[in-house]
Design a protein around this motif. Structure first.
Motif, PDB file in Angstrom:
ATOM      1  N   LYS A  89       0.833  -1.209   0.000  1.00 48.73           N
ATOM      2  CA  LYS A  89       0.000   0.000   0.000  1.00 48.73           C
ATOM      3  C   LYS A  89       0.863   1.253   0.000  1.00 48.73           C
ATOM      4  N   TYR A  90       1.957   1.224   0.757  1.00 52.50           N
ATOM      5  CA  TYR A  90       2.866   2.372   0.827  1.00 52.50           C
ATOM      6  C   TYR A  90       3.417   2.697  -0.569  1.00 52.50           C
ATOM      7  N   LYS A 136       0.890   4.175  -2.972  1.00 60.11           N
ATOM      8  CA  LYS A 136       0.655   5.596  -2.687  1.00 60.11           C
ATOM      9  C   LYS A 136       1.847   6.433  -3.153  1.00 60.11           C
ATOM     10  N   GLU A 191       1.643  10.531  -3.818  1.00 56.81           N
ATOM     11  CA  GLU A 191       1.218  11.003  -2.504  1.00 56.81           C
ATOM     12  C   GLU A 191       2.448  11.319  -1.652  1.00 56.81           C
ATOM     13  N   ILE A 235       3.030  10.118   3.658  1.00 59.53           N
ATOM     14  CA  ILE A 235       2.438   8.783   3.856  1.00 59.53           C
ATOM     15  C   ILE A 235       2.858   8.309   5.243  1.00 59.53           C
TER      16      ILE A 235
END
Length: 132
Positions: free
Chosen positions: A112-113, A116, A121, A124
């Motif tokens: 997921k990191y 993103k 993004e 985080i």
């Protein structure tokens, strides 16, 4: 040096037990089910031989030589007092509460990191998920 090659430790496959009912036919099956219940990160419902049920979170278990010498300790749901239940009193169990550890592996978080990060993004961070 490649950080992906440093200290890689194999994990184990998480069993999805939420909603499962464990009806043991033997002492060995009862012990196996209670070990799974101890590792489960949610509430379980213990069905007693007298017909009563206790729902709560198992935080300890003690394995003796016999079922009478073995017990689980749990925090009953909606009750601040801990209780102890001998294995010999248990007829079965069900994994009734939400498994708060399901899908919470380091690999899942890292995936997921990076998703993103690749999406652009910033800031985080790890944020705890609501238990409700």
């Amino acid at each position: 040096m490649n950080v992906d090659e440093l200290e890689v430790v194999p994990g184990f496959e998480h069993q999805f037990l939420q909603g499962k009912v464990w009806d043991p036919a033997t002492e060995e099956e009862l012990r196996e089910g209670l070990e799974k219940a101890f590792d489960y990160r949610g509430d379980v419902t213990i069905r007693l031989k007298n017909g009563a049920e206790v729902e709560g979170y198992i935080f300890d278990r003690r394995n003796g030589r016999t079922l009478a010498d073995s017990c689980i300790r749990l925090f009953p749901k909606n009750d601040p007092n801990k209780i102890t239940v001998p294995y010999s009193d248990i007829a079965g169990l069900a994994f009734t509460g939400r498994d708060t550890a399901a899908g919470k592996s380091w690999e899942a978080w890292l995936k997921k990191y990076w998703e993103k990060k690749h999406a652009g993004e910033t800031n985080i961070e790890l944020k705890p998920e609501s238990l409700d």
